[in-house]
Design a protein around this motif. Structure first.
Motif, PDB file in Angstrom:
ATOM      1  N   ARG A  92       0.827  -1.211   0.000  1.00 48.47           N
ATOM      2  CA  ARG A  92       0.000   0.000   0.000  1.00 48.47           C
ATOM      3  C   ARG A  92       0.863   1.265   0.000  1.00 48.47           C
ATOM      4  O   ARG A  92       0.502   2.277  -0.600  1.00 48.47           O
ATOM      5  CB  ARG A  92      -0.953  -0.016   1.199  1.00 48.47           C
ATOM      6  CG  ARG A  92      -2.024  -1.088   1.054  1.00 48.47           C
ATOM      7  CD  ARG A  92      -2.891  -1.223   2.284  1.00 48.47           C
ATOM      8  NE  ARG A  92      -3.732  -0.043   2.518  1.00 48.47           N
ATOM      9  CZ  ARG A  92      -4.845   0.225   1.851  1.00 48.47           C
ATOM     10  NH1 ARG A  92      -5.245  -0.576   0.872  1.00 48.47           N
ATOM     11  NH2 ARG A  92      -5.563   1.290   2.141  1.00 48.47           N
ATOM     12  N   ILE A  93       1.993   1.225   0.690  1.00 49.93           N
ATOM     13  CA  ILE A  93       2.899   2.376   0.659  1.00 49.93           C
ATOM     14  C   ILE A  93       3.484   2.553  -0.737  1.00 49.93           C
ATOM     15  O   ILE A  93       3.575   3.678  -1.249  1.00 49.93           O
ATOM     16  CB  ILE A  93       4.017   2.201   1.704  1.00 49.93           C
ATOM     17  CG1 ILE A  93       3.458   2.404   3.109  1.00 49.93           C
ATOM     18  CG2 ILE A  93       5.153   3.199   1.449  1.00 49.93           C
ATOM     19  CD1 ILE A  93       4.462   2.171   4.216  1.00 49.93           C
ATOM     20  N   ILE A  94       3.875   1.449  -1.371  1.00 53.06           N
ATOM     21  CA  ILE A  94       4.438   1.532  -2.724  1.00 53.06           C
ATOM     22  C   ILE A  94       3.412   2.093  -3.694  1.00 53.06           C
ATOM     23  O   ILE A  94       3.703   2.989  -4.486  1.00 53.06           O
ATOM     24  CB  ILE A  94       4.934   0.142  -3.176  1.00 53.06           C
ATOM     25  CG1 ILE A  94       6.150  -0.284  -2.348  1.00 53.06           C
ATOM     26  CG2 ILE A  94       5.291   0.159  -4.659  1.00 53.06           C
ATOM     27  CD1 ILE A  94       6.618  -1.704  -2.625  1.00 53.06           C
ATOM     28  N   ALA A 234      -1.988  14.914   2.054  1.00 57.29           N
ATOM     29  CA  ALA A 234      -2.074  13.908   3.115  1.00 57.29           C
ATOM     30  C   ALA A 234      -2.982  14.394   4.238  1.00 57.29           C
ATOM     31  O   ALA A 234      -3.759  13.606   4.808  1.00 57.29           O
ATOM     32  CB  ALA A 234      -0.676  13.594   3.650  1.00 57.29           C
ATOM     33  N   ALA A 235      -2.903  15.690   4.564  1.00 55.16           N
ATOM     34  CA  ALA A 235      -3.758  16.246   5.618  1.00 55.16           C
ATOM     35  C   ALA A 235      -5.228  16.180   5.220  1.00 55.16           C
ATOM     36  O   ALA A 235      -6.092  15.815   6.038  1.00 55.16           O
ATOM     37  CB  ALA A 235      -3.344  17.682   5.908  1.00 55.16           C
ATOM     38  N   PHE A 270       4.902   3.524   9.485  1.00 51.86           N
ATOM     39  CA  PHE A 270       5.519   3.398   8.164  1.00 51.86           C
ATOM     40  C   PHE A 270       4.927   4.357   7.121  1.00 51.86           C
ATOM     41  O   PHE A 270       5.675   4.962   6.356  1.00 51.86           O
ATOM     42  CB  PHE A 270       5.438   1.947   7.697  1.00 51.86           C
ATOM     43  CG  PHE A 270       6.292   1.017   8.520  1.00 51.86           C
ATOM     44  CD1 PHE A 270       7.661   1.186   8.592  1.00 51.86           C
ATOM     45  CD2 PHE A 270       5.722  -0.005   9.251  1.00 51.86           C
ATOM     46  CE1 PHE A 270       8.457   0.350   9.371  1.00 51.86           C
ATOM     47  CE2 PHE A 270       6.498  -0.854  10.031  1.00 51.86           C
ATOM     48  CZ  PHE A 270       7.878  -0.675  10.088  1.00 51.86           C
ATOM     49  N   PRO A 271       3.606   4.570   7.050  1.00 54.02           N
ATOM     50  CA  PRO A 271       3.105   5.622   6.153  1.00 54.02           C
ATOM     51  C   PRO A 271       3.620   7.003   6.544  1.00 54.02           C
ATOM     52  O   PRO A 271       3.935   7.827   5.679  1.00 54.02           O
ATOM     53  CB  PRO A 271       1.588   5.529   6.303  1.00 54.02           C
ATOM     54  CG  PRO A 271       1.333   4.146   6.766  1.00 54.02           C
ATOM     55  CD  PRO A 271       2.498   3.779   7.630  1.00 54.02           C
ATOM     56  N   ILE A 275       5.878   9.696   4.195  1.00 56.96           N
ATOM     57  CA  ILE A 275       5.619  11.126   4.005  1.00 56.96           C
ATOM     58  C   ILE A 275       6.828  11.945   4.422  1.00 56.96           C
ATOM     59  O   ILE A 275       7.265  12.850   3.707  1.00 56.96           O
ATOM     60  CB  ILE A 275       4.367  11.549   4.796  1.00 56.96           C
ATOM     61  CG1 ILE A 275       3.123  10.837   4.265  1.00 56.96           C
ATOM     62  CG2 ILE A 275       4.173  13.065   4.724  1.00 56.96           C
ATOM     63  CD1 ILE A 275       1.879  11.077   5.099  1.00 56.96           C
ATOM     64  N   MET A 276       7.386  11.623   5.593  1.00 60.06           N
ATOM     65  CA  MET A 276       8.509  12.391   6.118  1.00 60.06           C
ATOM     66  C   MET A 276       9.718  12.333   5.184  1.00 60.06           C
ATOM     67  O   MET A 276      10.338  13.353   4.880  1.00 60.06           O
ATOM     68  CB  MET A 276       8.900  11.862   7.497  1.00 60.06           C
ATOM     69  CG  MET A 276      10.002  12.670   8.174  1.00 60.06           C
ATOM     70  SD  MET A 276      10.812  11.769   9.500  1.00 60.06           S
ATOM     71  CE  MET A 276      11.787  10.595   8.547  1.00 60.06           C
TER      72      MET A 276
END
Length: 299
Positions: A92-94, A234-235, A270-271, A275-276
């Protein structure tokens, strides 16, 4: 018997091998000397490649659910663990990188096009054109950016496309005011006066001479704005105003996992790290571009 005339002495080897450099080559050379900026560039390239090759990099279908594997900790089977529906977090992150980066680039591109067009017109024509456009920028800047984005999405409806429009709108005045100030100085240069004296049209002067010579600060600001846009999208997704199921971006992953922060912290860690790191990469690269392209930053 006459002696042949002496052949002219050749130029020195240094003069023959002299390399004509351009400002862009000098800027690139300065950028590559900045190790921190190179780190940022590598981070950005890493996430861009991850987004491009996502279908081949995902170990599982990013939307495949398995309730028997829900909230599993990181393991050899699921490197970053699973969420509350048993979906693989790494996959999902990828895949989420595609939406997050795409939205960031599209938002900033739209802001640059609209903002630069308005800023160039305001700076070049001045008078009432400048007054109207500048007051429009002031009105947009009078609102906190994230609150204005929320208001726009609330009016248009919660959707990723509407979130994209909202982020693009709130960034327009930043680029508009930036390029307006640059145009005000560039239009006083002698070559612009010469172009006007020979009857060159305003459109040709604007797009052939003024705009290309005013884009340096926009490039730097655009790089930094992508990082800001990723955070803002993202917010909005975290608040339920951005990506909607079955789409996934990193902000939506955080929103879906907030109730499991204590029980399964990896679902948010991890998500959040994705972002960071992405924002960090764009910021480091943007700072390096600023140092390379701004003459005032050079020794």
């Amino acid at each position: 018997m006459t002696t042949p005339a002496a052949s002219p002495q050749p130029h020195s080897l240094e003069m023959q091998s002299e390399i004509v450099t351009s400002p862009w080559k000098d800027a690139w050379r300065s950028f590559t000397k900045n190790k921190v900026a190179i780190v940022g560039l590598c981070i950005v390239i890493f996430f861009i490649l991850m987004a491009i090759f996502a279908p081949w990099l995902m170990p599982y279908d990013y939307n495949k659910t398995s309730l028997t594997e829900r909230l599993q900790a990181p393991s050899s089977q699921h490197w970053l663990g699973t969420d509350d529906f048993g979906r693989d977090i790494l996959s999902r992150i990828i895949y989420g990188a595609r939406i997050s980066l795409w939205v960031g680039f599209i938002c900033v591109s739209g802001s640059i096009v609209v903002g630069c067009t308005l800023g160039v017109l305001a700076g070049y024509y001045g008078k009432w054109v400048d007054i109207i456009i500048s007051r429009l920028f002031d009105i947009l800047l009078a609102f906190p950016s994230i609150l204005l984005a929320i208001a726009i999405v609330a009016i248009l409806g919660p959707d990723l496309t509407n979130a994209l429009i909202a982020i693009a709108v709130i960034n327009v005045p930043n680029f508009g005011r930036l390029i307006r100030s640059k145009v005000l100085s560039v239009k006083e240069e002698e070559y612009i006066t010469s172009a006007k004296s020979i009857g060159m049209s305003d459109a040709r002067i604007l797009f052939r001479h003024i705009l290309p010579n005013s884009m340096t600060p926009v490039i730097v600001q655009g790089t930094l704005a992508v990082a800001t846009a990723i955070i803002e999208v993202a917010a909005l997704s975290f608040l339920g105003l951005g990506a909607q199921s079955p789409d996934v971006d990193w902000g939506k992953m955080l929103a879906d996992s907030k109730q499991y922060l204590v029980q399964a912290p990896w679902t948010m860690i991890f998500p959040g790290l994705a972002i960071m790191l992405t924002v960090l990469g764009f910021n480091l690269m943007g700072d390096g571009l600023r140092d390379a392209l701004d003459p005032n930053m050079k020794n």
